[in-house]
Design an enzyme around this catalytic site. Structure first.
Site, mmCIF file in Angstrom:
data_model
loop_
_atom_site.group_PDB
_atom_site.id
_atom_site.type_symbol
_atom_site.label_atom_id
_atom_site.label_comp_id
_atom_site.label_asym_id
_atom_site.label_seq_id
_atom_site.Cartn_x
_atom_site.Cartn_y
_atom_site.Cartn_z
ATOM 1 N N ARG A 81 -99.458 -114.195 -23.458
ATOM 2 C CA ARG A 81 -100.414 -112.707 -23.875
ATOM 3 C C ARG A 81 -100.639 -112.868 -25.128
ATOM 4 N NH1 ARG A 81 -97.114 -107.405 -23.239
ATOM 5 N NH2 ARG A 81 -95.855 -108.229 -24.990
ATOM 6 N N LYS A 184 -102.429 -107.249 -27.808
ATOM 7 C CA LYS A 184 -101.613 -106.758 -28.671
ATOM 8 C C LYS A 184 -101.998 -107.234 -30.096
ATOM 9 C CE LYS A 184 -96.378 -106.411 -28.641
ATOM 10 N NZ LYS A 184 -96.287 -104.943 -28.855
ATOM 11 N N GLU A 220 -101.076 -94.936 -21.568
ATOM 12 C CA GLU A 220 -99.787 -95.543 -22.039
ATOM 13 C C GLU A 220 -99.239 -94.716 -23.120
ATOM 14 O OE1 GLU A 220 -99.365 -99.446 -23.410
ATOM 15 O OE2 GLU A 220 -101.716 -99.373 -23.822
#
Ligand code: PLP
Ligand code: COI
Length: 341
Positions: A81, A184, A220
């Site tokens: 990621r 992220k 989220e």
């Protein structure tokens, strides 16, 4: 073996540990990197990470098992990621082997800070990749720093596995539809500060975002993904969206919902006006682990899930996930990686 800390009462707070890992990228290659002491960086004032948010990070934990061993949970997924985030911000990939070696070195060097088994605390690792060096126009950096630091932590949301109230942040978006939501990167978190502050000041654990196009579907939480169990007790559902972070915890829960709870696991759009179809809901992530959602406040309406307690499927998922992470339950092959300390 371990230092003397009040392990049971740790919050989610920074603590400087003796060692971190630093590697530098310049002229097309990473150096071999290594352990460094201290908690400060010296950067050129024009570094793109500081001005233009060319900055990506990860979060993972090291767990102490009953036998005293130390293990990581799916660190290869964090490596992958980080590189997806790096690619979106035009930063160089960190080789997976270097990422894994860095994380293991930091855990081993700070092993006396890995909390004892049974305390509920863990060692939180924060890999960080930033664009550094001289730059003033909006352009990718010519040099990069990859660093990994660590600290022992307790629960992210007060109380941990305790039903928590959340609210819908209707007048804020965390990320744009074609923006950086699935990465992220630092900017997503800067964009979540206002809604988070509003939620905390009004007595909520955190804000839940809706999709940035229609404001109809759950996205989220500012620092965790959303999941729910449908009222018929047959499905684990979690939002399908291009602008949410692909949580490693959520991916793992989808697998466990199927293999352990016998549910169907589905990524689907979850309308905010469809909460009556859901029996249980939770926020999930490395820091949040599983935080059961007691209620969601949307406009003037408070929707409580069940009796407001921890639902049976949420509890089973939590026990299984945390059992695997702590080494008490055998998980799927490859989920747990031992660190030699
Ligand atoms: N969503 C956001 C915005 C997060 O910051 C996190 C934390 O990493 C998550 C979801 C959960 O992801 P993971 O389970 O990989 O930690
Ligand atoms: C994590 O769970 O690792 C996170 O990054 C959440 C938050 C502390 C930003």
């Amino acid at each position: 073996m371990t230092v003397n800390l009040d392990w049971e009462n740790l919050g989610f707070d920074y603590m400087e540990l003796p060692y971190r890992y630093d590697a530098h990228w310049k002229d097309g290659a990473w150096d071999e990197g290594g352990l460094v002491q201290g908690g400060s960086l010296t950067l050129n004032i024009s570094s793109p990470a500081l001005h233009y948010g060319q900055s990506a990070f990860e979060g993972l934990k090291a767990y102490r098992t009953k036998s005293g061993a130390i293990q990581l949970f799916r660190p290869d997924q964090n490596a992958a990621r980080l590189n997806r985030s790096a690619s979106q911000l035009l930063m160089p990939a960190v080789p997976t082997d270097q990422f894994l070696a860095a994380v293991k070195q930091v855990v081993a060097a700070n092993a006396e800070y890995v909390p004892p088994y049974g305390t509920g605390a863990t060692l939180y690792l924060r890999p960080l990749l930033i664009g550094v060096g001289e730059n003033i126009g909006v352009a990718p950096a010519k040099e990069y720093l990859f660093t990994v630091f660590a600290m022992p932590v307790g629960a992210y949301y007060k109380g941990g596995m305790v039903p928590t109230k959340f609210m819908v942040a209707e007048t804020y978006d965390r990320a744009a539809h074609f923006g950086t939501g699935q990465s992220k990167v630092g900017g997503n978190y800067a964009a979540s500060l206002q809604a988070g502050k509003y939620a905390h000041e009004h007595g909520f654990g955190d804000a839940i975002y809706l999709d940035p196009i229609e404001h109809r579907y759950i996205e989220e939480v500012g620092s965790a993904n959303f999941f729910a169990i449908t009222k018929d007790g047959r499905k684990f559902v979690t939002p399908k969206s291009p602008s949410i972070l692909q949580s490693i915890t959520r991916r793992s829960l989808m697998d466990l919902a199927t293999s352990v709870c016998g549910l169907a696991a589905e990524e689907t759009r979850i309308p905010i006006d469809g909460l009556n179809d859901l029996a249980e809901a939770g926020a999930c992530g490395t820091a949040a682990v599983i935080t059961p959602i007691q209620s969601i406040t949307y406009r003037d309406h408070v929707h409580q899930f069940g009796d407001g307690g921890v639902g049976p499927i949420t509890q089973k998922l939590y026990d299984t996930l945390v059992g695997i992470q702590n080494g008490d339950v055998e998980g799927p092959a490859g989920w747990v990686v031992t660190v030699e300390a």
